[in-house]
Enzyme design. Structure first.
Site, PDB file in Angstrom:
ATOM      1  N   LYS A 147      -9.521  14.109  18.724  1.00 12.08           N
ATOM      2  CA  LYS A 147      -9.753  12.655  18.792  1.00 12.08           C
ATOM      3  C   LYS A 147      -9.872  12.264  20.249  1.00 12.08           C
ATOM      4  O   LYS A 147      -9.050  12.675  21.083  1.00 12.08           O
ATOM      5  CB  LYS A 147      -8.560  11.913  18.151  1.00 12.08           C
ATOM      6  CG  LYS A 147      -8.695  10.404  18.184  1.00 12.08           C
ATOM      7  CD  LYS A 147      -9.498   9.893  17.005  1.00 12.08           C
ATOM      8  CE  LYS A 147      -9.976   8.449  17.182  1.00 12.08           C
ATOM      9  NZ  LYS A 147     -11.296   8.349  17.868  1.00 12.08           N
ATOM     10  N   GLN A 171      -5.974  13.696  27.065  1.00  8.77           N
ATOM     11  CA  GLN A 171      -5.999  13.119  25.713  1.00  8.77           C
ATOM     12  C   GLN A 171      -5.024  13.836  24.771  1.00  8.77           C
ATOM     13  O   GLN A 171      -4.436  13.221  23.887  1.00  8.77           O
ATOM     14  CB  GLN A 171      -7.430  13.208  25.165  1.00  8.77           C
ATOM     15  CG  GLN A 171      -7.720  12.279  24.010  1.00  8.77           C
ATOM     16  CD  GLN A 171      -8.010  10.846  24.462  1.00  8.77           C
ATOM     17  OE1 GLN A 171      -8.762  10.631  25.388  1.00  8.77           O
ATOM     18  NE2 GLN A 171      -7.411   9.877  23.798  1.00  8.77           N
ATOM     19  N   LYS A 176      -1.660  12.349  25.535  1.00  5.52           N
ATOM     20  CA  LYS A 176      -1.672  10.936  25.152  1.00  5.52           C
ATOM     21  C   LYS A 176      -1.589  10.772  23.640  1.00  5.52           C
ATOM     22  O   LYS A 176      -0.779  10.003  23.119  1.00  5.52           O
ATOM     23  CB  LYS A 176      -2.966  10.303  25.681  1.00  5.52           C
ATOM     24  CG  LYS A 176      -3.084   8.816  25.463  1.00  5.52           C
ATOM     25  CD  LYS A 176      -4.510   8.321  25.701  1.00  5.52           C
ATOM     26  CE  LYS A 176      -5.046   8.686  27.068  1.00  5.52           C
ATOM     27  NZ  LYS A 176      -6.313   7.963  27.380  1.00  5.52           N
ATOM     28  N   LYS A 182     -12.730  15.170  23.988  1.00  4.92           N
ATOM     29  CA  LYS A 182     -13.501  14.189  24.765  1.00  4.92           C
ATOM     30  C   LYS A 182     -14.925  14.693  24.859  1.00  4.92           C
ATOM     31  O   LYS A 182     -15.170  15.902  24.750  1.00  4.92           O
ATOM     32  CB  LYS A 182     -12.903  14.058  26.165  1.00  4.92           C
ATOM     33  CG  LYS A 182     -13.283  12.789  26.890  1.00  4.92           C
ATOM     34  CD  LYS A 182     -12.314  11.658  26.619  1.00  4.92           C
ATOM     35  CE  LYS A 182     -12.784  10.366  27.233  1.00  4.92           C
ATOM     36  NZ  LYS A 182     -11.741   9.324  27.177  1.00  4.92           N
ATOM     37  N   ASP A 230     -15.769   5.140  25.495  1.00  7.01           N
ATOM     38  CA  ASP A 230     -15.156   5.283  26.817  1.00  7.01           C
ATOM     39  C   ASP A 230     -16.146   4.604  27.773  1.00  7.01           C
ATOM     40  O   ASP A 230     -16.944   3.764  27.326  1.00  7.01           O
ATOM     41  CB  ASP A 230     -14.935   6.769  27.163  1.00  7.01           C
ATOM     42  CG  ASP A 230     -14.084   6.977  28.418  1.00  7.01           C
ATOM     43  OD1 ASP A 230     -12.862   6.831  28.342  1.00  7.01           O
ATOM     44  OD2 ASP A 230     -14.646   7.262  29.493  1.00  7.01           O
ATOM     45  N   THR A 233      -6.748  -1.180  24.260  1.00  8.70           N
ATOM     46  CA  THR A 233      -6.383  -0.436  25.466  1.00  8.70           C
ATOM     47  C   THR A 233      -5.831  -1.392  26.533  1.00  8.70           C
ATOM     48  O   THR A 233      -4.784  -1.134  27.138  1.00  8.70           O
ATOM     49  CB  THR A 233      -7.596   0.353  26.011  1.00  8.70           C
ATOM     50  OG1 THR A 233      -8.174   1.086  24.939  1.00  8.70           O
ATOM     51  CG2 THR A 233      -7.175   1.299  27.115  1.00  8.70           C
TER      52      THR A 233
HETATM   53  N1  LIG Z   1     -12.210   2.051  26.163  1.00  3.13           N
HETATM   54  C1  LIG Z   1     -11.046   2.584  25.825  1.00  3.13           C
HETATM   55  O1  LIG Z   1     -10.542   2.382  24.722  1.00  3.13           O
HETATM   56  C2  LIG Z   1     -10.295   3.417  26.798  1.00  3.13           C
HETATM   57  C3  LIG Z   1     -10.696   3.572  28.102  1.00  3.13           C
HETATM   58  N2  LIG Z   1      -9.909   4.249  28.978  1.00  3.13           N
HETATM   59  C4  LIG Z   1     -10.300   4.411  30.371  1.00  3.13           C
HETATM   60  O2  LIG Z   1     -10.402   3.131  30.988  1.00  3.13           O
HETATM   61  C5  LIG Z   1     -11.364   3.170  32.046  1.00  3.13           C
HETATM   62  C6  LIG Z   1     -12.383   2.092  31.841  1.00  3.13           C
HETATM   63  O3  LIG Z   1     -13.064   2.322  30.604  1.00  3.13           O
HETATM   64  P1  LIG Z   1     -13.784   1.166  29.795  1.00  3.13           P
HETATM   65  O4  LIG Z   1     -13.292  -0.166  30.227  1.00  3.13           O
HETATM   66  O5  LIG Z   1     -13.731   1.521  28.377  1.00  3.13           O
HETATM   67  O6  LIG Z   1     -15.297   1.367  30.248  1.00  3.13           O
HETATM   68  P2  LIG Z   1     -16.439   0.300  30.481  1.00  3.13           P
HETATM   69  O7  LIG Z   1     -17.697   1.053  30.531  1.00  3.13           O
HETATM   70  O8  LIG Z   1     -16.300  -0.822  29.530  1.00  3.13           O
HETATM   71  O9  LIG Z   1     -16.058  -0.237  31.919  1.00  3.13           O
HETATM   72  C7  LIG Z   1     -15.939   0.629  33.008  1.00  3.13           C
HETATM   73  C8  LIG Z   1     -15.581  -0.177  34.206  1.00  3.13           C
HETATM   74  O10 LIG Z   1     -15.328   0.666  35.305  1.00  3.13           O
HETATM   75  C9  LIG Z   1     -16.184   0.329  36.367  1.00  3.13           C
HETATM   76  N3  LIG Z   1     -16.539   1.553  37.064  1.00  3.13           N
HETATM   77  C10 LIG Z   1     -17.104   2.662  36.552  1.00  3.13           C
HETATM   78  N4  LIG Z   1     -17.308   3.558  37.522  1.00  3.13           N
HETATM   79  C11 LIG Z   1     -16.816   2.997  38.647  1.00  3.13           C
HETATM   80  C12 LIG Z   1     -16.736   3.415  39.977  1.00  3.13           C
HETATM   81  N5  LIG Z   1     -17.186   4.615  40.355  1.00  3.13           N
HETATM   82  N6  LIG Z   1     -16.154   2.579  40.875  1.00  3.13           N
HETATM   83  C13 LIG Z   1     -15.687   1.369  40.496  1.00  3.13           C
HETATM   84  N7  LIG Z   1     -15.771   0.898  39.250  1.00  3.13           N
HETATM   85  C14 LIG Z   1     -16.329   1.713  38.357  1.00  3.13           C
HETATM   86  C15 LIG Z   1     -17.384  -0.305  35.699  1.00  3.13           C
HETATM   87  O11 LIG Z   1     -18.094  -1.138  36.590  1.00  3.13           O
HETATM   88  C16 LIG Z   1     -16.706  -1.089  34.607  1.00  3.13           C
HETATM   89  O12 LIG Z   1     -16.160  -2.277  35.077  1.00  3.13           O
HETATM   90  C17 LIG Z   1     -11.888   4.608  32.061  1.00  3.13           C
HETATM   91  O13 LIG Z   1     -11.112   5.373  32.948  1.00  3.13           O
HETATM   92  C18 LIG Z   1     -11.642   5.072  30.636  1.00  3.13           C
HETATM   93  O14 LIG Z   1     -11.558   6.470  30.554  1.00  3.13           O
HETATM   94  C19 LIG Z   1      -8.705   4.752  28.602  1.00  3.13           C
HETATM   95  C20 LIG Z   1      -8.254   4.635  27.328  1.00  3.13           C
HETATM   96  C21 LIG Z   1      -9.064   4.041  26.295  1.00  3.13           C
HETATM   97  O1  LIG Z   2     -10.058   5.694  20.740  1.00  2.00           O
HETATM   98  C1  LIG Z   2     -10.319   6.843  21.023  1.00  2.00           C
HETATM   99  O2  LIG Z   2     -10.399   7.768  20.239  1.00  2.00           O
HETATM  100  C2  LIG Z   2     -10.656   7.201  22.441  1.00  2.00           C
HETATM  101  C3  LIG Z   2      -9.848   6.588  23.490  1.00  2.00           C
HETATM  102  C4  LIG Z   2     -10.054   7.345  24.753  1.00  2.00           C
HETATM  103  O3  LIG Z   2     -11.103   7.912  24.991  1.00  2.00           O
HETATM  104  C5  LIG Z   2      -8.960   7.458  25.682  1.00  2.00           C
HETATM  105  O4  LIG Z   2      -7.824   7.233  25.273  1.00  2.00           O
HETATM  106  O5  LIG Z   2      -9.200   7.812  26.848  1.00  2.00           O
END
Ligand SMILES: NC(=O)C1=CN([C@@H]2O[C@H](COP(=O)(O)OP(=O)(O)OC[C@H]3O[C@@H](n4cnc5c(N)ncnc54)[C@H](O)[C@@H]3O)[C@@H](O)[C@H]2O)C=CC1
Ligand SMILES: O=C(O)CCC(=O)C(=O)O
Length: 447
Positions: free
Chosen positions: A90, A111, A114, A126, A166, A209
């Protein structure tokens, strides 16, 4: 102990020397888990951690699609199936030009720990692609997602591997991926999470998240008889996690002063309130614009080009963008400015040196594998609802999410509390996550 850790890391480096992010994630885990293994006979001498750093399966594949100009484009797709000892693989899919095996292996490795912490039966995986969604039309995104799923579908399934979103993969992309899977398999199953509400999605999954990161920070603050009320919060990112972390902070009485993207950050001294956040959500989720457009709408705010927001004064920092976005210098600056709590919404946003700085200063610090676990936990709740052919209310899911974040906090405390009472959440999360997976692996023999 130092020699044992060095010897272990040398072995991992020998096989994965060209994968810096993966090695960084393994080093952080090894430093806390190996001493525990040495002290506990049931794990000692069984090479459990050595087995855990090797993916059960790594799939890499070609993705060909046609852009709006009729040109054939070629990308690389991946799925890393890291560990399935406690449940089906997952974890999310990332679409970003920087995606490679190292980044996905670090994410898949994190992951595993987590998902173990969530209390739900989910293994770790992943995947993703070096496809860059920036500037692509909806039709191009659809064609890419369909091409990606035309290979991925062979490797996943509701009892095998359940991908989700992600960076670069939100509900739009999950929709296109789900549509193709359903057509290829001729079945409607919970094979992906983060689905739309009318086709099997769970309430609260989009928020989970970000909300979970704040709930975890609330649990940490409670150990100091403190809370978010009146606190100044600096947040990086402006995507899914950042948006809902900001939303929750505002609701519970904190002042959020920054958001960012890869071009820089905005600082709003008056605070980003609910209306301003609505503007950001429309800008990012509908217009797919850049964060600097915020200052056109709200001229009293400033845009700082090409920088991260860690130099701004705050009580609480929530890094919610990407890996290694907060280094040792940023950590020193945050500490000098009085920051007392860091809860990671992103995966591995702080470098290992930055984490050591936070620990040295004895502030509250939560690693992403604990504090951002609310997303995948709610994905687990979506899977349960899909299996039951049932739907829980917003309140029911949010209550379960809060309970899970509290349980994770309790596990971190159980394994991470030191003699002087300080809670090392990194140690706690790593050991608690390890124990459940290691016990399952040992019970299942050498597989
Ligand atoms: N979406 C989810 O449910 C989860 C996401 N995460 C983590 O949270 C983080 C953000 O993911 P999301 O918000 O889902 O993605 P998203 O695609 O919605 O947003 C990503 C954000 O990070 C910024 N970003 C990306 N690369 C960057 C860089 N090199 N420098 C500065 N800003 C940058 C983008 O501009 C955007 O604001 C990632 O590390 C992801 O792995 C962790 C757990 C779950
Ligand atoms: O909801 C999921 O299965 C993915 C969440 C995820 O990619 C993360 O926890 O970094």
């Amino acid at each position: 102990m130092k020699e044992i850790i060095a010897e272990f890391l040398d072995m991992v480096k020998e096989r994965n020397g060209h994968e810096p992010e993966f090695l960084q994630a393994v080093e952080e885990v090894a430093e806390t888990v190996l001493p525990y293994i040495v002290q506990n006979d049931i794990y000692y001498g069984k090479n459990v951690l050595l087995r855990m750093v090797e993916p059960e399966r790594l799939v890499s594949f070609r993705v060909c699609w046609v852009d709006d100009n009729g040109e054939i484009q070629v990308n690389r797709g991946y799925r890393i199936q890291m560990n399935s000892a406690i449940g089906p693989y997952k974890g999310g899919l990332r679409f970003h030009p920087t995606v490679n095996a190292s980044i996905l292996k670090f994410l898949a490795f994190e992951q595993v720990f987590k998902n173990s912490l969530t209390t739900l039966p989910m293994g770790g995986g992943k995947g993703g692609s070096d496809f860059d969604p920036k500037g692509k039309s909806d039709n191009e995104i659809m064609r890419f997602c369909h091409a990606f799923m035309s290979e991925l579908f062979r490797h996943i399934g509701p009892n095998t591997d359940i991908p989700a979103g992600d960076i670069g993969v939100g509900q739009r992309e999950i929709g296109f991926l789900f549509g193709k899977y359903r057509k290829l398999r001729n079945e409607f199953t919970g094979v992906l999470t983060g689905k739309g509400l009318t086709w099997g999605g769970s309430l609260i999954r989009p928020e989970a998240t970000g909300y979970g990161t704040v709930y975890f920070a609330e649990n940490m603050l409670r150990t100091k008889n403190d809370n978010f009320e009146g606190k100044t919060v600096v947040i990086s990112g402006s995507g899914n996690v950042a948006q809902y972390a900001a939303e929750k902070c505002i609701v519970i009485g904190a002042k959020v002063v920054t958001l960012s993207d890869s071009s820089g950050y905005i600082y709003d001294k008056d605070g980003i309130d609910a209306d301003k956040l609505k503007f950001v959500m429309h800008l990012k989720n509908v217009k797919r614009g850049r964060i600097k457009e915020y200052v056109k709408e709200y001229p009293e705010a400033k845009f700082v080009k090409g920088k991260t927001p860690w130099s701004e004064k705050c009580d609480i920092a929530l890094p919610c963008a990407t890996q290694n976005e907060l280094d040792i210098e940023d950590a020193k600056t945050l500490l000098a400015n009085g920051c007392m709590c860091v809860s990671e919404g992103a995966n591995m946003p702080s470098t290992n040196a930055a984490i050591k700085e936070f620990h040295k200063a004895r502030i509250l610090f939560a690693p992403g594998k604990a504090s951002n676990a609310g997303g995948v936990a709610t994905s687990g709740l979506e899977m349960t609802q899909n299996s039951l052919r049932y739907k829980w209310t917003r309140e029911e899911v949010d209550k379960k999410l809060r309970e899970i974040m509290q349980d994770i906090h309790n596990s971190c405390t159980e394994y991470g509390q030191e003699e002087d009472g300080y809670i090392d959440y990194v140690k706690g999360a790593n050991i608690a996550g390890f124990v459940k997976v290691a016990d399952a692996m040992l019970a299942q023999g050498v597989v």
